[in-house]
Design a protein around this motif. Structure first.
Motif, PDB file in Angstrom:
ATOM      1  N   LEU A  21      58.610  22.859  38.454  1.00  0.00           N
ATOM      2  CA  LEU A  21      59.242  24.092  38.908  1.00  0.00           C
ATOM      3  C   LEU A  21      58.342  25.270  38.541  1.00  0.00           C
ATOM      4  O   LEU A  21      57.754  25.290  37.457  1.00  0.00           O
ATOM      5  N   TRP A  22      58.288  26.254  39.450  1.00  0.00           N
ATOM      6  CA  TRP A  22      57.357  27.376  39.283  1.00  0.00           C
ATOM      7  C   TRP A  22      58.107  28.690  39.125  1.00  0.00           C
ATOM      8  O   TRP A  22      59.160  28.893  39.738  1.00  0.00           O
ATOM      9  N   CYS A  23      57.520  29.562  38.330  1.00  0.00           N
ATOM     10  CA  CYS A  23      58.110  30.878  38.122  1.00  0.00           C
ATOM     11  C   CYS A  23      56.997  31.919  38.092  1.00  0.00           C
ATOM     12  O   CYS A  23      55.989  31.746  37.406  1.00  0.00           O
ATOM     13  N   GLU A  24      57.209  32.995  38.848  1.00  0.00           N
ATOM     14  CA  GLU A  24      56.294  34.140  38.803  1.00  0.00           C
ATOM     15  C   GLU A  24      57.075  35.315  38.237  1.00  0.00           C
ATOM     16  O   GLU A  24      57.991  35.828  38.888  1.00  0.00           O
ATOM     17  N   PRO A  25      56.760  35.757  37.028  1.00  0.00           N
ATOM     18  CA  PRO A  25      57.524  36.859  36.433  1.00  0.00           C
ATOM     19  C   PRO A  25      57.190  38.190  37.099  1.00  0.00           C
ATOM     20  O   PRO A  25      56.243  38.300  37.868  1.00  0.00           O
ATOM     21  N   ILE A  26      57.984  39.172  36.777  1.00  0.00           N
ATOM     22  CA  ILE A  26      57.717  40.524  37.263  1.00  0.00           C
ATOM     23  C   ILE A  26      56.391  40.994  36.668  1.00  0.00           C
ATOM     24  O   ILE A  26      56.147  40.817  35.464  1.00  0.00           O
ATOM     25  N   SER A  27      55.570  41.577  37.499  1.00  0.00           N
ATOM     26  CA  SER A  27      54.257  42.026  37.065  1.00  0.00           C
ATOM     27  C   SER A  27      54.379  43.009  35.895  1.00  0.00           C
ATOM     28  O   SER A  27      55.181  43.950  35.938  1.00  0.00           O
ATOM     29  N   GLY A  28      53.611  42.725  34.850  1.00  0.00           N
ATOM     30  CA  GLY A  28      53.636  43.604  33.689  1.00  0.00           C
ATOM     31  C   GLY A  28      54.588  43.168  32.597  1.00  0.00           C
ATOM     32  O   GLY A  28      54.522  43.682  31.476  1.00  0.00           O
ATOM     33  N   HIS A  29      55.467  42.227  32.903  1.00  0.00           N
ATOM     34  CA  HIS A  29      56.384  41.734  31.876  1.00  0.00           C
ATOM     35  C   HIS A  29      55.666  40.746  30.967  1.00  0.00           C
ATOM     36  O   HIS A  29      54.967  39.851  31.439  1.00  0.00           O
ATOM     37  N   SER A  30      55.890  40.910  29.672  1.00  0.00           N
ATOM     38  CA  SER A  30      55.178  40.071  28.715  1.00  0.00           C
ATOM     39  C   SER A  30      55.979  38.858  28.256  1.00  0.00           C
ATOM     40  O   SER A  30      55.424  37.947  27.655  1.00  0.00           O
ATOM     41  N   ALA A  31      57.278  38.857  28.514  1.00  0.00           N
ATOM     42  CA  ALA A  31      58.128  37.762  28.044  1.00  0.00           C
ATOM     43  C   ALA A  31      58.694  36.981  29.223  1.00  0.00           C
ATOM     44  O   ALA A  31      59.180  37.572  30.187  1.00  0.00           O
ATOM     45  N   ASN A  51      53.431  36.945  26.041  1.00  0.00           N
ATOM     46  CA  ASN A  51      52.004  37.110  26.300  1.00  0.00           C
ATOM     47  C   ASN A  51      51.322  35.754  26.497  1.00  0.00           C
ATOM     48  O   ASN A  51      50.245  35.498  25.952  1.00  0.00           O
ATOM     49  N   GLN A  52      51.992  34.903  27.255  1.00  0.00           N
ATOM     50  CA  GLN A  52      51.537  33.564  27.643  1.00  0.00           C
ATOM     51  C   GLN A  52      51.615  32.532  26.528  1.00  0.00           C
ATOM     52  O   GLN A  52      51.438  31.341  26.798  1.00  0.00           O
ATOM     53  N   ALA A  53      51.877  32.955  25.302  1.00  0.00           N
ATOM     54  CA  ALA A  53      51.916  31.997  24.203  1.00  0.00           C
ATOM     55  C   ALA A  53      53.323  31.431  24.048  1.00  0.00           C
ATOM     56  O   ALA A  53      54.296  32.181  24.100  1.00  0.00           O
ATOM     57  N   ALA A  67      56.726  22.859  29.277  1.00  0.00           N
ATOM     58  CA  ALA A  67      56.532  24.129  29.974  1.00  0.00           C
ATOM     59  C   ALA A  67      55.181  24.697  29.609  1.00  0.00           C
ATOM     60  O   ALA A  67      54.689  24.493  28.499  1.00  0.00           O
ATOM     61  N   GLN A  68      54.605  25.392  30.575  1.00  0.00           N
ATOM     62  CA  GLN A  68      53.308  26.015  30.340  1.00  0.00           C
ATOM     63  C   GLN A  68      53.279  27.393  30.973  1.00  0.00           C
ATOM     64  O   GLN A  68      54.057  27.695  31.883  1.00  0.00           O
ATOM     65  N   MET A  69      52.363  28.213  30.466  1.00  0.00           N
ATOM     66  CA  MET A  69      52.125  29.510  31.095  1.00  0.00           C
ATOM     67  C   MET A  69      50.616  29.740  31.084  1.00  0.00           C
ATOM     68  O   MET A  69      50.091  30.388  30.162  1.00  0.00           O
ATOM     69  N   PRO A  70      49.911  29.192  32.056  1.00  0.00           N
ATOM     70  CA  PRO A  70      48.449  29.240  32.061  1.00  0.00           C
ATOM     71  C   PRO A  70      47.877  30.635  32.271  1.00  0.00           C
ATOM     72  O   PRO A  70      46.742  30.901  31.880  1.00  0.00           O
ATOM     73  N   ASN A  71      48.646  31.505  32.904  1.00  0.00           N
ATOM     74  CA  ASN A  71      48.200  32.896  33.057  1.00  0.00           C
ATOM     75  C   ASN A  71      49.424  33.793  33.118  1.00  0.00           C
ATOM     76  O   ASN A  71      50.556  33.316  33.190  1.00  0.00           O
ATOM     77  N   GLN A  72      49.208  35.085  33.105  1.00  0.00           N
ATOM     78  CA  GLN A  72      50.333  36.018  33.002  1.00  0.00           C
ATOM     79  C   GLN A  72      51.160  36.099  34.272  1.00  0.00           C
ATOM     80  O   GLN A  72      52.226  36.726  34.263  1.00  0.00           O
ATOM     81  N   SER A  73      50.696  35.465  35.333  1.00  0.00           N
ATOM     82  CA  SER A  73      51.418  35.595  36.597  1.00  0.00           C
ATOM     83  C   SER A  73      52.263  34.380  36.941  1.00  0.00           C
ATOM     84  O   SER A  73      52.994  34.407  37.932  1.00  0.00           O
ATOM     85  N   HIS A  74      52.189  33.306  36.156  1.00  0.00           N
ATOM     86  CA  HIS A  74      53.091  32.225  36.467  1.00  0.00           C
ATOM     87  C   HIS A  74      53.301  31.270  35.297  1.00  0.00           C
ATOM     88  O   HIS A  74      52.449  31.124  34.413  1.00  0.00           O
ATOM     89  N   SER A  75      54.466  30.649  35.339  1.00  0.00           N
ATOM     90  CA  SER A  75      54.844  29.647  34.352  1.00  0.00           C
ATOM     91  C   SER A  75      55.392  28.436  35.096  1.00  0.00           C
ATOM     92  O   SER A  75      55.931  28.564  36.193  1.00  0.00           O
ATOM     93  N   THR A  76      55.227  27.268  34.505  1.00  0.00           N
ATOM     94  CA  THR A  76      55.762  26.050  35.116  1.00  0.00           C
ATOM     95  C   THR A  76      56.636  25.305  34.121  1.00  0.00           C
ATOM     96  O   THR A  76      56.393  25.325  32.909  1.00  0.00           O
ATOM     97  N   LEU A  77      57.649  24.661  34.646  1.00  0.00           N
ATOM     98  CA  LEU A  77      58.512  23.766  33.878  1.00  0.00           C
ATOM     99  C   LEU A  77      58.396  22.405  34.534  1.00  0.00           C
ATOM    100  O   LEU A  77      58.675  22.262  35.722  1.00  0.00           O
TER     101      LEU A  77
END
Lengths: 114, 111
Positions: A21-31, A51-53, A67-77
């Motif tokens: 599953l993919w998620c793209e957070p709101i641009s500029g959001h750190s959490a 901050n991706q960690a 779950a991973q967050m390889p960059n600030q623009s997307h996370s995967t579950l």
């Protein structure tokens, strides 16, 4: 601002298959947060990135879920070897500050494991 | 036990009636959040309400921190208000601000 984007909106898998599953957070959001919603349990926290960690994965089932967050623009579950009890709506949320700001939710991915 | 308890679990109103939804917390809180969810829809934030009273159209949220409770008042309900109302408590421990949700109040407004 497109809000939090989640893809796919619906996913049907057979028992034992993998689901990502993919998620793209709101641009500029750190959490970035992942939650799971079922009729019986309601909304439950799964995991959280700042901050991706990875910060807190206390809600994640110990096996098969990652779950991973390889960059600030997307996370995967990712759910390996899906089981019928994994069927739920998986929600992603983001906020500009981890503790003191509103969390904004995506539309969710409805996962059905047959 | 449940850290966030909502009541009633469900509510049926006739259009035009008012609704009062309650949220009680078993732990101390610094802030809380009210959400609305249409069936099959995403969560929409209604209020982020550290304390006191806030208004948004026909909605009013009142949070009393020391009493660990919050209420959501809907005046002159409309059929479009139907859905589930959820309250959530941020659990801020260390660097985590995860939300703990109640089970929600399902509201049905009939014409």
């Amino acid at each position: 601002n497109a809000g939090v984007i989640q893809t796919p909106r619906h996913k049907v898998t057979g028992k034992g298959q993998e689901a990502t599953l993919w998620c793209e957070p709101i641009s500029g959001h750190s959490a970035v947060f992942w939650y799971r919603q079922t009729i019986v349990q309601g909304l439950e926290f799964l995991t959280y990135f700042r901050n991706q960690a990875p910060i807190d994965d206390s809600g994640m089932p110990k096996e098969r879920f990652s779950a991973q967050m390889p960059n600030q623009s997307h996370s995967t579950l990712k759910i390996q070897s899906t089981q019928p009890q994994d069927s739920a709506v998986y929600l992603c949320a983001s906020s500009s500050d981890w503790g003191v700001d509103t969390q904004y939710f995506g539309p969710g991915t409805r996962l059905l494991v047959l | 036990g449940q850290q966030v308890q909502q009541s009633p679990a469900s509510l049926v109103l006739q259009e035009g009636e008012n609704a009062e939804l309650q949220c009680n917390f078993s732990t101390s809180l610094n802030s809380m959040q009210w959400f609305y969810q249409r069936p099959g829809g995403s969560l929409v934030s209604l209020f982020y309400n550290p304390s006191g009273t806030k208004h948004s159209g026909r909605l009013t949220s009142t949070t009393v921190i020391k009493e660990r409770r919050s209420s959501l008042h809907i005046s002159s309900s409309q059929t479009t208000d139907s859905g589930t109302y959820l309250c959530a408590l941020p659990r801020i421990t260390g660097n985590t601000g995860k939300l703990i949700f109640g089970l929600g109040t399902t509201l049905q407004v009939q014409p």
